[in-house]
Design an enzyme around this catalytic site. Sequence first.
Site, mmCIF file in Angstrom:
data_model
loop_
_atom_site.group_PDB
_atom_site.id
_atom_site.type_symbol
_atom_site.label_atom_id
_atom_site.label_comp_id
_atom_site.label_asym_id
_atom_site.label_seq_id
_atom_site.Cartn_x
_atom_site.Cartn_y
_atom_site.Cartn_z
ATOM 1 N N ASP A 117 1.034 -1.286 -0.126
ATOM 2 C CA ASP A 117 -0.145 0.047 0.013
ATOM 3 C C ASP A 117 0.874 1.205 0.058
ATOM 4 O O ASP A 117 1.865 1.365 0.515
ATOM 5 C CB ASP A 117 -0.819 -0.086 1.264
ATOM 6 N N THR B 173 0.110 4.502 0.627
ATOM 7 C CA THR B 173 -0.301 5.634 1.791
ATOM 8 C C THR B 173 0.193 5.083 3.139
ATOM 9 O O THR B 173 -0.261 4.056 3.667
ATOM 10 C CB THR B 173 -1.609 6.166 1.852
ATOM 11 N N ASP C 148 -2.081 -1.136 6.266
ATOM 12 C CA ASP C 148 -2.312 -0.755 7.633
ATOM 13 C C ASP C 148 -3.394 -1.463 8.394
ATOM 14 O O ASP C 148 -3.565 -1.362 9.502
ATOM 15 C CB ASP C 148 -2.899 0.876 7.776
#
Length: 659
Positions: free
Chosen positions: A318, A320, A524
Amino acid sequence: MSRLNSLRSRMHRRWTVPVVSGTLIVLSWLAGYLLSGRTAEITHDVFMVAAAVVAGVPVVRSAYQALRVRTIGIDLLVSVALIGALAIGEYWEAAAVTFLFAVGHALEDATLAKTRSALAGLIELAPTTATVVRDGVQVEVAAHEVLPGELVVVKHGGKIPVDGDVSDGHAAVDEASITGESIPVEKAPGEKVFAGTILADGFLTITTTNTGADTTLARIIHRVEEAQEAKARTQQFMEKFSKWYTPGIIVLALVAGLITGNIELALTLLVIGCPGALVISVPVALVAGIGRAARDGVLIKGGEFLETAAKVNVVALDKTGTITQGRPEMTDLIAFGSWTADEVLAWAARAEAGSSHPLATPVLKQAEAQGITVPAVPEAVETVPGQGVISQYRQGERDGRSIAVGNPALLHSVGALSAEASAAADQLAGQGRTPLLVALDNEAIGAIGVADQIRPEAAELVAGLHRSGVKKVIMLTGDTERVARAIAAEVGIDDVRASLLPEDKLDAVRDLQHEGHTVAMVGDGVNDAPALALADVGIAMGAAGSPLAVETADIALMTSRLSLIPHAIGVAKRTGNVMRQNIWIALLTVGALLAGVLFGGVTMAIGMLVHEASVLIVIVNAMRLLRHRPDRPTEANPSRRAVVRQPETTQDEPVALTR
């Protein structure tokens, strides 16, 4: 602590049997030298039989208990060999076989305890007492008796007994037990601290949030304990194999004895055919690998996931918060025509005041820094998913003004996309910025560039993954293609999948798996939950503050340090290599001993000695995994330029495109 004391006492009891048996064997030899005639012979045999009985009774008992549950194991083979040797008068062989078997078990216990040292170390870190402020007085209580919300005082050199938030004081805290990082972390009011960490310097007053079994340390201990007990597919196969292998050895020994008429040969085949090294070859490597990873701040859910991680050849990241720091900042402000930069920023801030999108924050912060007054809420706000926001704003007695802030698609939809605006958007995207075009009453008045700092260690992360055997590193992001590729080029990522919704990331992982890849997904654990769940291995970062990540992720990194990702995969691959080495060591040893027995030269005692030696070799080979390897990537140059970030989601709904 009770678990550790139990482990130590069990080890001491285990050594009692081989010590007594060995002493009796020595006495038997001394009787042969010091006495003479029939007396020497009888005394020698009595001591030798006693040695065999002392060492053999526990083995026979274990074999009997196993047979009661219809299990044929190693103990049965040794028991049959023991009884047979005593029956044919081979007292030395009986004593030697059982003594060596007992010594092997004792050494096996000791070395297995060493491989579990990471868990033992974590248990010892758990503090037993806490100093609590009650009625204005410091009171020492058991750590598990502290209540949520109570103030806990920790002084220089003390262990923090609870999870909580610093309410007062400043200190350097050694968090190696939780995160694996050796450098103490400075703590100030408002920051989180964890049970089991050590106050290297300073003084803290902590407001308790979690105690006892609810602390991060307790969850880690529980997870490591479960992981070390969980069985990998290879281990399950080896156990099934041994269930057929052991009866096969018994049949082989019986056939050999009937054909040759040599009972000693049959008994020797039973001894050297013991699959001890084969059975222990996989679990000892898994325990050591999981323990090593836990010491370094990497929690692996179990043997199956460690074994799968060893096969990973594609890692999906990912963007971000993984490749970038997750804190967008305004980097560019371009005004069109007669408009000034301050005017463009002011109108953009008035529109973004009603937006919950993460890209609104840097615009509002910059307006505040420049002293621009922004109303709390616009008159009307329309969020256009994947494009931006359109707000209505009344200025004095004038009619309401329409403000649009977003990507070129938004301005095109309101008829405000000019050639100048398109050129500005292309220029910013090409530089790795996210372009926010600003239109007032359907006229493009300027452009804003927003960027997220690439994490300094991102490039080294990609290089470290390649060094650990990963063939391809892919970035999955909701950002636009141009912006995503600019970031990928900056850090050396192999492939980019851009403009993705969370469900699109799921499809991307599925496509990679259909291509035959073993995929690890790093995220996350919230926005990327579907992709993390589907991937062969889901890796969640920064799990120290997230109980959910510790419990649900296949691999949980206790900090957000990127170097832990290739480190975790490297540990898994080294563990897989050790497992294969151990299996070959065990198979080759049994094969060599069988050949030695069939072609002459290998006795029962020699066979058991070599067998126990192979067990120890397998364990020692696995213990190499416990050694610290300085293979974590070094931090990259922190002076790298800021580049763009495009958050994939808002708080309420997914956003596919850059605004």
